[in-house]
Scaffold this motif. Sequence first.
Motif, short mmCIF file in Angstrom:
data_model
loop_
_atom_site.label_atom_id
_atom_site.label_comp_id
_atom_site.label_asym_id
_atom_site.label_seq_id
_atom_site.Cartn_x
_atom_site.Cartn_y
_atom_site.Cartn_z
N ALA A 1 -51.98 -9.53 31.20
CA ALA A 1 -53.31 -9.28 31.75
C ALA A 1 -53.76 -10.51 32.53
CB ALA A 1 -54.30 -8.98 30.62
N ASP A 2 -54.81 -10.36 33.31
CA ASP A 2 -55.33 -11.46 34.10
C ASP A 2 -55.70 -12.67 33.25
OD1 ASP A 2 -54.99 -10.09 36.45
OD2 ASP A 2 -57.04 -9.35 36.51
N ALA A 3 -56.16 -12.47 32.04
CA ALA A 3 -56.59 -13.56 31.17
C ALA A 3 -55.40 -14.29 30.55
CB ALA A 3 -57.52 -13.03 30.10
N GLY A 4 -54.18 -13.94 30.95
CA GLY A 4 -53.00 -14.57 30.39
C GLY A 4 -52.59 -13.96 29.06
N LEU A 5 -53.21 -12.86 28.68
CA LEU A 5 -52.88 -12.20 27.43
C LEU A 5 -51.70 -11.26 27.63
CD1 LEU A 5 -56.49 -11.20 26.36
CD2 LEU A 5 -55.15 -13.12 25.51
N ILE A 6 -50.91 -11.10 26.61
CA ILE A 6 -49.84 -10.12 26.64
C ILE A 6 -50.43 -8.79 26.22
CG2 ILE A 6 -47.65 -9.41 25.63
CD1 ILE A 6 -46.96 -12.38 25.35
N VAL A 7 -50.27 -7.77 27.06
CA VAL A 7 -50.79 -6.45 26.77
C VAL A 7 -49.76 -5.72 25.91
CG1 VAL A 7 -51.62 -4.28 27.76
CG2 VAL A 7 -52.03 -6.44 28.96
N ASP A 8 -50.02 -5.74 24.59
CA ASP A 8 -49.08 -5.15 23.65
C ASP A 8 -49.76 -4.24 22.63
OD1 ASP A 8 -50.40 -6.98 22.10
OD2 ASP A 8 -48.64 -8.18 21.60
N GLY A 9 -51.09 -4.08 22.76
CA GLY A 9 -51.81 -3.22 21.85
C GLY A 9 -52.31 -3.91 20.60
N ASP A 10 -51.96 -5.18 20.40
CA ASP A 10 -52.41 -5.92 19.23
C ASP A 10 -53.68 -6.69 19.56
OD1 ASP A 10 -50.29 -5.09 17.66
OD2 ASP A 10 -49.05 -6.83 18.15
N ILE A 11 -54.62 -6.68 18.64
CA ILE A 11 -55.83 -7.48 18.80
C ILE A 11 -55.67 -8.70 17.90
CG2 ILE A 11 -58.33 -7.59 18.52
CD1 ILE A 11 -58.41 -4.60 19.07
N ALA A 12 -55.22 -9.78 18.50
CA ALA A 12 -55.02 -11.03 17.77
C ALA A 12 -56.09 -12.03 18.20
CB ALA A 12 -53.62 -11.57 18.05
N SER A 13 -56.02 -13.24 17.70
CA SER A 13 -57.07 -14.22 17.95
C SER A 13 -57.23 -14.54 19.44
CB SER A 13 -56.82 -15.50 17.15
OG SER A 13 -55.62 -16.11 17.56
N ALA A 14 -56.16 -14.52 20.22
CA ALA A 14 -56.28 -14.78 21.66
C ALA A 14 -57.08 -13.68 22.35
CB ALA A 14 -54.90 -14.91 22.30
N THR A 15 -56.91 -12.45 21.90
CA THR A 15 -57.66 -11.32 22.45
C THR A 15 -59.14 -11.45 22.10
OG1 THR A 15 -55.72 -9.92 22.17
CG2 THR A 15 -57.81 -8.80 22.55
N VAL A 16 -59.42 -11.78 20.86
CA VAL A 16 -60.80 -11.93 20.40
C VAL A 16 -61.47 -13.09 21.13
CG1 VAL A 16 -62.30 -12.40 18.42
CG2 VAL A 16 -60.31 -10.89 18.16
N LYS A 17 -60.75 -14.18 21.32
CA LYS A 17 -61.30 -15.33 22.03
C LYS A 17 -61.64 -14.96 23.47
CE LYS A 17 -59.80 -19.46 21.15
NZ LYS A 17 -59.01 -20.71 21.07
N ALA A 18 -60.77 -14.20 24.13
CA ALA A 18 -61.05 -13.75 25.50
C ALA A 18 -62.27 -12.84 25.54
CB ALA A 18 -59.83 -13.04 26.08
N LEU A 19 -62.41 -11.97 24.55
CA LEU A 19 -63.58 -11.09 24.48
C LEU A 19 -64.85 -11.91 24.26
CD1 LEU A 19 -64.95 -8.31 24.33
CD2 LEU A 19 -64.40 -8.30 21.88
N GLN A 20 -64.78 -12.89 23.37
CA GLN A 20 -65.95 -13.74 23.10
C GLN A 20 -66.36 -14.49 24.37
OE1 GLN A 20 -64.12 -15.82 19.84
NE2 GLN A 20 -65.31 -14.68 18.31
N GLN A 21 -65.40 -15.01 25.11
CA GLN A 21 -65.70 -15.71 26.35
C GLN A 21 -66.36 -14.77 27.35
OE1 GLN A 21 -61.79 -17.20 27.27
NE2 GLN A 21 -62.10 -19.09 26.12
N ARG A 22 -65.85 -13.55 27.45
CA ARG A 22 -66.42 -12.57 28.37
C ARG A 22 -67.84 -12.18 27.97
NH1 ARG A 22 -66.90 -10.69 33.27
NH2 ARG A 22 -66.82 -8.45 33.44
N LEU A 23 -68.06 -11.98 26.68
CA LEU A 23 -69.40 -11.64 26.21
C LEU A 23 -70.37 -12.78 26.49
CD1 LEU A 23 -68.47 -9.88 22.86
CD2 LEU A 23 -69.57 -8.80 24.84
#
Length: 58
Positions: A5-27
């Motif tokens: 993904a654009d945020a450097g995340l691997i799109v694999d369907g898992d919600i791990a800490s990197a995904t949550v951190k990206a969501l928190q930054q976006r919020l």
Amino acid sequence: MTARADAGLIVDGDIASATVKALQQRLNSMTGAGLVTDGDWGQATTRALQTALNQGRF
């Protein structure tokens, strides 16, 4: 199969800490929620996400 993904995340369907951190930054950038971007999903993250959804920001 995975993708990046654009945020450097691997799109694999898992919600791990990197995904949550990206969501928190976006919020924080969208709503000024003031979340600590620690990658831990707590009550403040839930409240900020629900507020953004209620306001039609997502």
